[in-house]
Design a protein around this motif. Structure first.
Motif, PDB file in Angstrom:
ATOM      1  N   VAL A  55       9.406   3.961  -7.704  1.00 16.23           N
ATOM      2  CA  VAL A  55      10.072   3.218  -6.916  1.00 16.23           C
ATOM      3  C   VAL A  55      10.912   1.899  -7.565  1.00 16.23           C
ATOM      4  CG1 VAL A  55       9.865   1.620  -4.842  1.00 16.23           C
ATOM      5  CG2 VAL A  55       8.387   3.605  -5.022  1.00 16.23           C
ATOM      6  N   ARG A  56      12.210   1.921  -7.495  1.00 18.94           N
ATOM      7  CA  ARG A  56      13.182   0.906  -7.943  1.00 18.94           C
ATOM      8  C   ARG A  56      13.651   0.441  -6.970  1.00 18.94           C
ATOM      9  NH1 ARG A  56      13.645   5.510 -11.261  1.00 18.94           N
ATOM     10  NH2 ARG A  56      13.206   5.149 -13.443  1.00 18.94           N
ATOM     11  N   MET A  57      13.836  -1.233  -7.128  1.00 22.59           N
ATOM     12  CA  MET A  57      14.426  -1.971  -6.279  1.00 22.59           C
ATOM     13  C   MET A  57      16.005  -2.216  -6.566  1.00 22.59           C
ATOM     14  SD  MET A  57      13.096  -5.556  -4.221  1.00 22.59           S
ATOM     15  CE  MET A  57      13.227  -6.570  -5.921  1.00 22.59           C
ATOM     16  N   THR A  88      14.360 -14.056  -7.273  1.00 23.97           N
ATOM     17  CA  THR A  88      13.745 -13.589  -6.115  1.00 23.97           C
ATOM     18  C   THR A  88      13.465 -12.341  -5.891  1.00 23.97           C
ATOM     19  OG1 THR A  88      15.426 -15.422  -5.035  1.00 23.97           O
ATOM     20  CG2 THR A  88      14.409 -13.553  -3.741  1.00 23.97           C
ATOM     21  N   ALA A  89      14.172 -11.499  -6.634  1.00 29.27           N
ATOM     22  CA  ALA A  89      13.993 -10.036  -6.681  1.00 29.27           C
ATOM     23  C   ALA A  89      12.662  -9.844  -7.515  1.00 29.27           C
ATOM     24  CB  ALA A  89      15.260  -9.348  -7.160  1.00 29.27           C
ATOM     25  N   ARG A  90      12.522 -10.526  -8.453  1.00 26.56           N
ATOM     26  CA  ARG A  90      11.207 -10.519  -9.500  1.00 26.56           C
ATOM     27  C   ARG A  90      10.152 -10.716  -8.589  1.00 26.56           C
ATOM     28  NH1 ARG A  90      12.731 -13.038 -13.441  1.00 26.56           N
ATOM     29  NH2 ARG A  90      13.381 -11.816 -14.887  1.00 26.56           N
ATOM     30  N   SER A  91      10.297 -11.778  -7.923  1.00 26.39           N
ATOM     31  CA  SER A  91       8.962 -12.405  -7.152  1.00 26.39           C
ATOM     32  C   SER A  91       8.775 -11.386  -5.829  1.00 26.39           C
ATOM     33  CB  SER A  91       9.296 -13.676  -6.563  1.00 26.39           C
ATOM     34  OG  SER A  91       8.154 -13.990  -5.578  1.00 26.39           O
ATOM     35  N   ILE A  92       9.718 -10.854  -5.394  1.00 32.71           N
ATOM     36  CA  ILE A  92       9.356  -9.846  -4.256  1.00 32.71           C
ATOM     37  C   ILE A  92       8.758  -8.568  -4.942  1.00 32.71           C
ATOM     38  CG2 ILE A  92      10.540  -8.428  -2.445  1.00 32.71           C
ATOM     39  CD1 ILE A  92      12.220 -10.709  -2.086  1.00 32.71           C
ATOM     40  N   ALA A  93       9.484  -8.195  -5.911  1.00 30.10           N
ATOM     41  CA  ALA A  93       8.803  -6.864  -6.771  1.00 30.10           C
ATOM     42  C   ALA A  93       7.302  -7.151  -7.018  1.00 30.10           C
ATOM     43  CB  ALA A  93       9.788  -6.742  -7.665  1.00 30.10           C
ATOM     44  N   PHE A  94       7.084  -8.156  -7.573  1.00 30.46           N
ATOM     45  CA  PHE A  94       5.580  -8.502  -7.643  1.00 30.46           C
ATOM     46  C   PHE A  94       4.834  -8.337  -6.313  1.00 30.46           C
ATOM     47  CE2 PHE A  94       6.692 -10.163 -11.872  1.00 30.46           C
ATOM     48  CZ  PHE A  94       5.874  -9.531 -12.861  1.00 30.46           C
ATOM     49  N   ASP A 120       0.706  -1.295  -0.159  1.00 30.92           N
ATOM     50  CA  ASP A 120       0.026  -0.028   0.029  1.00 30.92           C
ATOM     51  C   ASP A 120       0.803   1.363   0.118  1.00 30.92           C
ATOM     52  OD1 ASP A 120      -2.617   1.265   0.165  1.00 30.92           O
ATOM     53  OD2 ASP A 120      -1.737   1.768   2.069  1.00 30.92           O
ATOM     54  N   ALA A 121       2.106   1.186   0.882  1.00 26.78           N
ATOM     55  CA  ALA A 121       2.694   2.625   0.684  1.00 26.78           C
ATOM     56  C   ALA A 121       3.444   2.648  -0.471  1.00 26.78           C
ATOM     57  CB  ALA A 121       3.937   2.140   1.791  1.00 26.78           C
ATOM     58  N   ILE A 122       3.875   1.557  -1.399  1.00 22.34           N
ATOM     59  CA  ILE A 122       4.563   1.718  -2.444  1.00 22.34           C
ATOM     60  C   ILE A 122       3.449   2.334  -3.574  1.00 22.34           C
ATOM     61  CG2 ILE A 122       5.367   0.302  -4.631  1.00 22.34           C
ATOM     62  CD1 ILE A 122       7.102  -1.214  -2.727  1.00 22.34           C
ATOM     63  N   LEU A 123       2.331   1.722  -3.337  1.00 21.26           N
ATOM     64  CA  LEU A 123       1.089   2.430  -4.302  1.00 21.26           C
ATOM     65  C   LEU A 123       0.937   3.831  -4.090  1.00 21.26           C
ATOM     66  CD1 LEU A 123      -1.017   1.421  -6.463  1.00 21.26           C
ATOM     67  CD2 LEU A 123      -2.587   1.026  -4.530  1.00 21.26           C
ATOM     68  N   LYS A 124       0.880   4.099  -2.851  1.00 20.74           N
ATOM     69  CA  LYS A 124       0.748   5.505  -2.642  1.00 20.74           C
ATOM     70  C   LYS A 124       1.927   6.480  -3.146  1.00 20.74           C
ATOM     71  CE  LYS A 124      -1.811   4.935   1.757  1.00 20.74           C
ATOM     72  NZ  LYS A 124      -1.715   5.294   3.298  1.00 20.74           N
ATOM     73  N   ILE A 152       6.122  -3.214  -7.204  1.00 17.43           N
ATOM     74  CA  ILE A 152       6.909  -2.572  -7.961  1.00 17.43           C
ATOM     75  C   ILE A 152       6.824  -2.754  -9.285  1.00 17.43           C
ATOM     76  CG2 ILE A 152       9.402  -1.952  -8.223  1.00 17.43           C
ATOM     77  CD1 ILE A 152       9.703  -2.600  -5.505  1.00 17.43           C
ATOM     78  N   LEU A 153       6.469  -4.127  -9.621  1.00 18.59           N
ATOM     79  CA  LEU A 153       6.301  -4.619 -10.955  1.00 18.59           C
ATOM     80  C   LEU A 153       4.600  -5.116 -11.175  1.00 18.59           C
ATOM     81  CD1 LEU A 153       9.284  -6.964 -11.730  1.00 18.59           C
ATOM     82  CD2 LEU A 153       9.065  -4.581 -12.503  1.00 18.59           C
TER      83      LEU A 153
END
Length: 666
Positions: A194-196, A204-210, A182-186, A214-215
């Motif tokens: 927002v970039r990770m 792992t990074a792609r899964s967390i980003a989804f 919710d914070a990233i959506l705001k 972020i993605l």
């Protein structure tokens, strides 16, 4: 080397408290889950007994500890990134506990069957391995003597960290906090990209980003590994090409298996990018020592207060005491609220100033006396400066602040909407006040207070003008709560008790001034009818404000955008036909001024030394006073006869320094 521990928890859920590195805490928790204990190992192998420790860093991507075995020889325990560790393993412990060879085909099957599925589920995979260095049949009683001769060359890290035996692969989940998506959506709604940047596996990074948002599914954004990222942005010589970088960074959202240098390169590239003409603000979060350069380079650096190192905290601008991404959203919201509070106060203050100055000037020219006396203007100034700043600057931030795009760093503080409000309300107030100054005696059937015989004494006429002026400012203060064209000026007013108290207090004090002060404020008491008219005229400010909002803000000119226009410098043409850059001209002009200042200081020094030596006890005192200007960048005349006579270096050649750092003769 394990410096973390799990402590029994007093919490209702019964989960143990983690102390130390989260990865190590997860591994210790796994030991407890399988019914084992680690305390005996910790007691039998204190930190002082470690023979060699290869600490974790971004280049090694693993950590290793060497201990001496009781029967002679040494053993190393190693854990790290799976793709790194598997390349070092030549054997593996099978299901039956037997050690068997670990081939390249086995490693490929391990990656496809174990590591990639775990990474796709958002798990961070870590491979555990060990290696024994035997004592080659040395008797146990002589192991201690022979160990020095048989001890491996610990400085040869490549040899030591090879031929490992794989114990297994574990998957560690860094659970996404429920409030983070919710914070990233705001942030995204607020116009913040927002970039990770992480050292985890790309899957792992792609899964967390989804999971974080972020993605998004079916998006065209890029997910790159550090090596691929560097290949895309660097030229054949290995240097970062800004042109190539500009082709990558707008769509880049996730950078996996990255190094601290990659993070710094990303931050610097975005700041220097030609695709970023308005120089958008770049903010960076970090917690490690290696994040220091990126945190320092960024416009705003966020360091973690709990997990962050001292180096990261020192290099950052803001420290998040709870290590929560939601706090960044709060920081953005409060920052925008402060900006809006300044705009509200400016809008209100400029309106009051404009009206007060015109009324006082025109009134003095026409009726030979200012309609607003000195004490009245002092009270108005108190309302305008102190009370209004408290009332308008104490507005609490709301979620609506995150629905707007960020302000440009060159955006003028006084926007066209504010200009419309200032001029619109000022014109209305001037019309009302001038009508009262010249016609109030007829409208209210009262004595004209600006005649030659009455202008020096308090009258109802002057009281009506002063009272109406204050009422107009009180109600316009409500209009000033909104600076972006919002029509509902009462929205959220109940959430700011300070504003309500100041409004009520100002109104009460105004009643006391009109009814009790008399000559002190050049007023006299008013009847209830005059009071109702004054309040009504003030209330009409709210109605007029709605009409002002119907005027298109595009009807008003933009103020100049600070920082976007270049200085009007003349272009110098070199003898070879090239043009001298404006930045270099500014640099030369600055050096010229500095040389003149040094000459003045030298002259002043000679005067002091020759005529007033008694005023200075020692030359060291004078030198200490001039210490800040003793070292300067001075033009080297031996290489170039003129400050404006230079030759651009050839392509690929290093530029010859045109200036030499020297010590002045001061």
């Amino acid at each position: 080397m394990v410096l973390s521990c799990l402590k029994p928890s007093d919490l209702p859920d019964g989960l143990p408290t983690q102390v130390g590195n989260k990865t190590e805490c997860a591994l210790l928790g796994f030991v407890l889950e399988i019914g084992e204990t680690y305390q005996d190992y910790r007691d039998n192998n204190p930190e002082s007994s470690f023979v060699k420790v290869y600490t974790f860093n971004s280049a090694r991507k693993s950590m290793t500890t060497a201990v001496q075995l009781p029967g002679g020889g040494f053993r190393i325990y190693s854990k790290g990134a799976s793709e790194i560790m598997l390349n070092r393993c030549t054997s593996i412990i099978g299901k039956d506990g037997e050690i068997r060879p670990f081939t390249a085909a086995d490693a490929e099957n391990m990656v496809k069957g174990v590591i990639e599925p775990m990474a796709s589920d958002g798990l961070r995979t870590i491979t555990l391995a060990y290696r024994d260095f035997p004592a080659n049949g040395v008797p146990p009683e002589k192991a201690g003597e022979a160990s020095a001769e048989l001890e491996p060359d610990w400085e040869n890290e490549g040899e030591v960290l090879s031929h490992l035996t794989c114990i297994g692969v574990v998957g560690i989940e860094d659970p996404v906090r429920p409030e983070v998506p919710d914070a990233i959506l705001k942030c995204q709604h607020a116009g913040i990209v927002v970039r990770m940047v992480t050292g985890d596996n790309v899957n792992t990074a792609r899964s967390i980003a989804f999971k974080c948002g972020i993605l998004q599914p079916n998006s065209e954004f890029l997910v790159l590994e550090g090596k691929e990222f560097n290949k895309l942005i660097r030229d054949s010589s290995g240097k970062v090409s800004q042109k190539k970088f500009d082709e990558v960074w707008p769509k880049l959202r996730v950078l996996a298996r990255s190094s601290p240098q990659d993070k710094y390169t990303l931050v610097k590239g975005i700041i220097d990018s030609k695709l970023n003409p308005t120089r958008e603000i770049v903010a960076v979060t970090g917690d490690g020592t290696n994040d220091g350069p990126a945190l320092k380079k960024a416009d705003v650096g966020f360091a973690m207060g709990i997990a962050g190192t001292d180096v990261a905290k020192e290099a950052s601008d803001i420290i998040l005491t709870d290590d929560n991404f939601r706090s960044i959203v709060k920081a953005v919201m409060w920052g925008r609220n402060v900006y809006d509070s300044i705009s509200k106060f400016l809008q209100f203050q400029l309106t009051v100033n404009l009206v007060a100055i015109i009324v006082a000037f025109v009134g003095a020219c026409v009726v030979q006396v200012s309609p607003l006396t000195g004490t009245q203007l002092l009270w108005v100034n108190l309302i305008m400066d102190s009370f209004a700043s408290l009332a308008l600057a104490t507005e609490p931030p709301t979620e609506d602040l995150l629905q707007r795009k960020p302000y440009g760093r060159t955006k003028p503080l006084i926007s066209r909407t504010m200009i419309r409000n200032i001029l619109g309300h000022a014109i209305f107030q001037l019309i009302v006040l001038f009508v009262l100054v010249f016609l109030a005696d007829d409208l209210f059937d009262i004595e004209d207070g600006y005649l030659e015989t009455t202008r020096c004494k308090p009258t109802a006429h002057s009281s009506v003008v002063f009272n109406t002026f204050v009422m107009l400012q009180l109600f316009n203060e409500i209009n000033s709560r909104k600076v972006h064209g919002e029509r509902n000026v009462f929205s959220g007013i109940t959430h700011n008790p300070v504003f309500l108290i100041i409004m009520a207090g100002t109104f009460v004090v105004q009643i006391l001034i009109i009814e009790l002060t008399g000559k002190a404020f050049h007023v006299t008491g008013l009847g209830w009818e005059e009071w109702l008219w004054c309040v009504f005229l003030g209330f009409s400010e709210l109605l007029w404000g709605q009409l002002v909002l119907t005027i298109p803000k595009t009807s008003f000119p933009k103020l100049c955008r600070f920082g976007t226009k270049e200085l009007p410098l003349a272009t110098i043409v070199e003898p070879d036909g090239s043009k001298d850059s404006k930045a270099r001209l500014l640099w030369i002009r600055g050096l010229t001024r500095l040389q003149h200042q040094i000459r003045v200081v030298n002259a002043f020094r000679s005067v002091i030394d020759g005529r007033s030596q008694r005023a200075i006890a020692s030359p060291a005192v004078f030198n200490s006073l001039l210490a800040p200007v003793r070292t300067a960048m001075v033009y080297d005349d031996s290489q170039y006869p003129s400050a404006l006579d230079s030759t651009e270096p050839e392509a690929g050649a290093e530029a010859i320094p045109r200036y030499a750092s020297v010590e002045s003769s001061v």
